[in-house]
Motif scaffolding. Sequence first.
Motif, mmCIF file in Angstrom:
data_model
loop_
_atom_site.group_PDB
_atom_site.id
_atom_site.type_symbol
_atom_site.label_atom_id
_atom_site.label_comp_id
_atom_site.label_asym_id
_atom_site.label_seq_id
_atom_site.Cartn_x
_atom_site.Cartn_y
_atom_site.Cartn_z
ATOM 1 N N MET A 83 0.844 -1.201 0.000
ATOM 2 C CA MET A 83 0.000 0.000 0.000
ATOM 3 C C MET A 83 0.882 1.255 0.000
ATOM 4 O O MET A 83 1.821 1.348 0.768
ATOM 5 N N SER A 84 0.533 2.221 -0.875
ATOM 6 C CA SER A 84 1.399 3.399 -0.975
ATOM 7 C C SER A 84 1.065 4.419 0.111
ATOM 8 O O SER A 84 -0.089 4.565 0.510
ATOM 9 N N LEU A 85 2.075 5.099 0.570
ATOM 10 C CA LEU A 85 1.892 6.133 1.596
ATOM 11 C C LEU A 85 2.435 7.444 1.057
ATOM 12 O O LEU A 85 3.391 7.449 0.274
ATOM 13 N N SER A 86 1.837 8.548 1.495
ATOM 14 C CA SER A 86 2.370 9.870 1.164
ATOM 15 C C SER A 86 2.593 10.618 2.458
ATOM 16 O O SER A 86 1.964 10.309 3.476
ATOM 17 N N ILE A 87 3.450 11.612 2.396
ATOM 18 C CA ILE A 87 3.672 12.455 3.578
ATOM 19 C C ILE A 87 3.309 13.885 3.197
ATOM 20 O O ILE A 87 3.700 14.376 2.141
ATOM 21 N N ARG A 88 2.533 14.510 4.049
ATOM 22 C CA ARG A 88 2.155 15.914 3.817
ATOM 23 C C ARG A 88 1.964 16.596 5.159
ATOM 24 O O ARG A 88 1.929 15.935 6.194
ATOM 25 N N ARG A 89 1.817 17.915 5.106
ATOM 26 C CA ARG A 89 1.537 18.659 6.340
ATOM 27 C C ARG A 89 0.185 18.256 6.901
ATOM 28 O O ARG A 89 -0.747 17.951 6.134
ATOM 29 N N ALA A 90 0.068 18.248 8.208
ATOM 30 C CA ALA A 90 -1.218 17.918 8.842
ATOM 31 C C ALA A 90 -2.210 19.064 8.622
ATOM 32 O O ALA A 90 -1.817 20.230 8.535
ATOM 33 N N ARG A 91 -3.487 18.698 8.532
ATOM 34 C CA ARG A 91 -4.554 19.688 8.373
ATOM 35 C C ARG A 91 -5.573 19.496 9.492
ATOM 36 O O ARG A 91 -5.669 18.406 10.072
ATOM 37 N N HIS A 148 3.523 16.845 10.489
ATOM 38 C CA HIS A 148 3.264 16.118 9.245
ATOM 39 C C HIS A 148 2.533 14.816 9.550
ATOM 40 O O HIS A 148 2.649 14.259 10.641
ATOM 41 N N VAL A 149 1.809 14.346 8.534
ATOM 42 C CA VAL A 149 1.165 13.039 8.640
ATOM 43 C C VAL A 149 1.598 12.174 7.461
ATOM 44 O O VAL A 149 1.919 12.690 6.390
ATOM 45 N N ALA A 150 1.614 10.862 7.698
ATOM 46 C CA ALA A 150 1.736 9.917 6.598
ATOM 47 C C ALA A 150 0.307 9.447 6.318
ATOM 48 O O ALA A 150 -0.434 9.142 7.257
ATOM 49 N N THR A 151 -0.068 9.444 5.033
ATOM 50 C CA THR A 151 -1.463 9.102 4.690
ATOM 51 C C THR A 151 -1.509 7.888 3.774
ATOM 52 O O THR A 151 -0.564 7.624 3.020
ATOM 53 N N ASP A 152 -2.626 7.166 3.856
ATOM 54 C CA ASP A 152 -2.791 5.996 2.976
ATOM 55 C C ASP A 152 -3.300 6.442 1.603
ATOM 56 O O ASP A 152 -3.392 7.646 1.335
ATOM 57 N N ASP A 153 -3.667 5.478 0.737
ATOM 58 C CA ASP A 153 -4.023 5.865 -0.627
ATOM 59 C C ASP A 153 -5.380 6.578 -0.720
ATOM 60 O O ASP A 153 -5.766 7.053 -1.779
ATOM 61 N N ARG A 154 -6.095 6.683 0.425
ATOM 62 C CA ARG A 154 -7.317 7.505 0.445
ATOM 63 C C ARG A 154 -7.072 8.838 1.160
ATOM 64 O O ARG A 154 -7.995 9.523 1.566
ATOM 65 N N ASP A 155 -5.796 9.166 1.381
ATOM 66 C CA ASP A 155 -5.388 10.413 2.051
ATOM 67 C C ASP A 155 -5.811 10.453 3.523
ATOM 68 O O ASP A 155 -6.002 11.519 4.101
ATOM 69 N N VAL A 156 -5.958 9.274 4.132
ATOM 70 C CA VAL A 156 -6.310 9.212 5.561
ATOM 71 C C VAL A 156 -5.021 9.031 6.360
ATOM 72 O O VAL A 156 -4.225 8.132 6.057
ATOM 73 N N PRO A 157 -4.795 9.865 7.398
ATOM 74 C CA PRO A 157 -3.555 9.738 8.182
ATOM 75 C C PRO A 157 -3.432 8.396 8.906
ATOM 76 O O PRO A 157 -4.391 7.921 9.527
ATOM 77 N N VAL A 158 -2.237 7.807 8.813
ATOM 78 C CA VAL A 158 -1.939 6.592 9.583
ATOM 79 C C VAL A 158 -0.749 6.815 10.515
ATOM 80 O O VAL A 158 -0.363 5.914 11.256
ATOM 81 N N ALA A 159 -0.182 8.018 10.461
ATOM 82 C CA ALA A 159 0.949 8.324 11.348
ATOM 83 C C ALA A 159 1.096 9.837 11.455
ATOM 84 O O ALA A 159 0.661 10.580 10.570
#
Length: 289
Positions: free
Chosen positions: A1-9, A46-57
């Motif tokens: 599963m791919s993860l992305s990192i972005r600023r938290a909102r 920052h958060v790491a998000t899953d492929d639905r842009d939901v934070p997992v970290a």
Amino acid sequence: MSLSIRRARADDRDAIAAFTVDTFSWGDYVADEFAGWLDEPGTAMHVATDDRDVPVALGRATMLSPTEVWFHAARVRPDRRGRGIAGDLALTLMDWARDTGALVGRLLIEDWNEAAARHVAKIGFRPVAAFTLGVRAVGDASPVPAGNGGKRAPARLRARPAGSAEAEPAYSSWSVGPLGRASRGLFGVRWAFRRLSTSDLTEAAKHDTLWEIGAGWAVATRGDSGLEVPWIETRPEDAGDLVRALIDLGSSVGVESIRVWLPTTDWLVREARREGFEIHPMTVHMREL
Ligand SMILES: CC(C)(COP(=O)(O)OP(=O)(O)OC[C@H]1O[C@@H](n2cnc3c(N)ncnc32)[C@H](O)[C@@H]1OP(=O)(O)O)[C@@H](O)C(=O)NCCC(=O)NCCS
């Protein structure tokens, strides 16, 4: 599963709250702090998000001085642990910190937390200083100290407010003494450690939170959760008297508890134990950026 990192909102809060209900035996505080953290200057979250842009970290960095950054609030959803996600987040936060001027990064780990220690070792942090948080009730809720037949020895010394002129001798004594060495020049403000300078003690004196106790000193502040003591300077022969004077100070200002950050040395921790403090060992880890 791919993860992305972005600023938290702001709208990440519920997803984060859902996986941080029982992070520790006592729960967690990140969901309560999240909204306030978003707006704080000099910080990145920052958060790491899953492929639905939901934070997992989640991970957070705060500049404590122009060159020192503090990392904290690392949280990974339990079913995503063990895949280096906290490390990926930390590396992104380190890039932000470098761009913001940080030369050194630090964080604090309780000694029981092996997973956290392993995570930070893999991204280049090393232990630099051991601190012990001592927590004790004062006043009516006072515990019976161990040893000495359960009797608390009367305090021989009394804490008295120290003026700004005390800042320099206090700092000098500490920086060449065993506690300055054990703490590697660091002190903690609300669980975040950075280098102490004379001006921190001058500021404390201005705010009536620097205390002279016999041949030693302490910074002690009355906070919501009791008397907070982020810094002390003493020598082995005076340590017991200084600790007892702090307990008396807590009683006299009417708080119910006292929390003291002790650079970990056998003699100081022994005195704190003897005076009925609960002991929580921790380690500051650091890396150059
Ligand atoms: C500490 C924490 C952030 C690490 O995140 P992570 O992305 O799982 O980190 P890593 O993948 O690098 O794993 C670190 C260690 O966790 C342990 N680990 C591995 N799989 C695990 C799992 N499924 N569950 C729990 N721990 C696991 C291992 O000891 C691992 O070290 P190793 O890779 O050398 O074997 C995460 O465990 C967490 O959220 N813990 C609760 C909150 C916390 O303690 N935060 C730190 C406060 S200082």
